[in-house]
Design an enzyme around this catalytic site. Structure first.
Site, mmCIF file in Angstrom:
data_model
loop_
_atom_site.group_PDB
_atom_site.id
_atom_site.type_symbol
_atom_site.label_atom_id
_atom_site.label_comp_id
_atom_site.label_asym_id
_atom_site.label_seq_id
_atom_site.Cartn_x
_atom_site.Cartn_y
_atom_site.Cartn_z
ATOM 1 N N GLN A 122 0.806 -1.219 0.000
ATOM 2 C CA GLN A 122 0.000 0.000 0.000
ATOM 3 C C GLN A 122 0.843 1.275 0.000
ATOM 4 O O GLN A 122 0.321 2.357 -0.216
ATOM 5 C CB GLN A 122 -0.964 0.013 1.199
ATOM 6 C CG GLN A 122 -2.186 -0.867 1.014
ATOM 7 C CD GLN A 122 -1.872 -2.358 1.084
ATOM 8 O OE1 GLN A 122 -0.923 -2.780 1.728
ATOM 9 N NE2 GLN A 122 -2.672 -3.167 0.416
ATOM 10 N N ASN A 123 2.140 1.140 0.272
ATOM 11 C CA ASN A 123 2.999 2.310 0.197
ATOM 12 C C ASN A 123 3.086 2.732 -1.265
ATOM 13 O O ASN A 123 3.245 1.899 -2.153
ATOM 14 C CB ASN A 123 4.395 2.002 0.760
ATOM 15 C CG ASN A 123 5.209 3.255 0.944
ATOM 16 O OD1 ASN A 123 5.547 3.927 -0.023
ATOM 17 N ND2 ASN A 123 5.529 3.570 2.179
ATOM 18 N N GLN A 124 2.999 4.015 -1.526
ATOM 19 C CA GLN A 124 2.935 4.532 -2.887
ATOM 20 C C GLN A 124 4.302 4.845 -3.495
ATOM 21 O O GLN A 124 4.381 5.341 -4.618
ATOM 22 C CB GLN A 124 2.068 5.797 -2.909
ATOM 23 C CG GLN A 124 0.645 5.534 -2.478
ATOM 24 C CD GLN A 124 -0.156 6.814 -2.324
ATOM 25 O OE1 GLN A 124 0.383 7.880 -2.038
ATOM 26 N NE2 GLN A 124 -1.463 6.699 -2.494
ATOM 27 N N PHE A 125 5.372 4.523 -2.786
ATOM 28 C CA PHE A 125 6.698 4.910 -3.251
ATOM 29 C C PHE A 125 6.995 4.442 -4.669
ATOM 30 O O PHE A 125 7.393 5.245 -5.520
ATOM 31 C CB PHE A 125 7.786 4.386 -2.305
ATOM 32 C CG PHE A 125 9.164 4.721 -2.787
ATOM 33 C CD1 PHE A 125 9.690 5.990 -2.578
ATOM 34 C CD2 PHE A 125 9.934 3.798 -3.478
ATOM 35 C CE1 PHE A 125 10.952 6.322 -3.050
ATOM 36 C CE2 PHE A 125 11.198 4.119 -3.946
ATOM 37 C CZ PHE A 125 11.705 5.382 -3.727
ATOM 38 N N SER B 219 5.072 8.978 0.996
ATOM 39 C CA SER B 219 4.462 7.920 0.181
ATOM 40 C C SER B 219 3.675 6.927 1.034
ATOM 41 O O SER B 219 3.021 6.039 0.510
ATOM 42 C CB SER B 219 5.551 7.180 -0.606
ATOM 43 O OG SER B 219 6.435 6.502 0.271
#
Length: 161
Positions: free
Chosen positions: A37-40, A136
């Site tokens: 789920q981290n958008q990095f 992020s």
């Protein structure tokens, strides 16, 4: 005491993205930004106009390095329960003196979120150009992905060669 990761840098790295400290999922996987789920990786893919998401982890890192971009965290070690930056206690800074001595071509530091960004003045005093980018992390939901992306693209597109 939890232990972080070594820096992802090489002789071409001119820009370093600094997080605060890896989350639980990343620590277990021994990979930066492993939490789905981290958008990095989405932010980096869109900013660099590359499909990093469908690459193996080592290929992702090599793609960043090919663009002069490295990864590291502000803290080498800390005590933390869970993955939230707000839970970090007794954070010990990474060895940035050695990093700077061994990588004089490194000129820009971008902080992934406000917790890492608290160190901005420290790095500016050491001659780095710095900027704080919107986190992020999925925990930072005050801004949409598209809003975050505008800031990430503005910073990173000026740096890619």
């Amino acid at each position: 005491m939890l232990q972080g990761f070594p820096p992802v840098v090489n002789e071409k790295t001119h820009t370093l993205i600094l997080g605060s400290f890896p989350g639980e999922t990343s620590l277990h996987a021994y990979q930066y930004y492993a939490y789905k789920q981290n958008q990095f990786w989405r932010l980096m893919s869109a900013s660099l106009e590359l499909d990093l998401i469908n690459l193996e982890y080592e290929q992702r890192l090599n793609s960043l390095l090919a663009h002069g971009i490295g990864l590291w965290d502000v803290f080498h070690s800390c005590i933390r329960s869970g993955s939230l930056d707000s839970a970090i206690r007794q954070g010990k800074l990474n060895d940035f003196t050695s990093l700077q001595a061994n990588h004089p071509q490194l000129k820009k530091l971008y902080f992934n979120g406000q917790t890492a960004g608290k160190m901005q003045a420290y790095f500016q005093e050491r001659g780095y150009l710095t900027a704080i980018l919107p986190s992020s992390s999925p925990a930072y939901a005050m801004r949409s992905f598209d809003e975050k992306l505008k800031d990430w693209q503005k910073a990173l597109r000026a740096d890619i060669r």
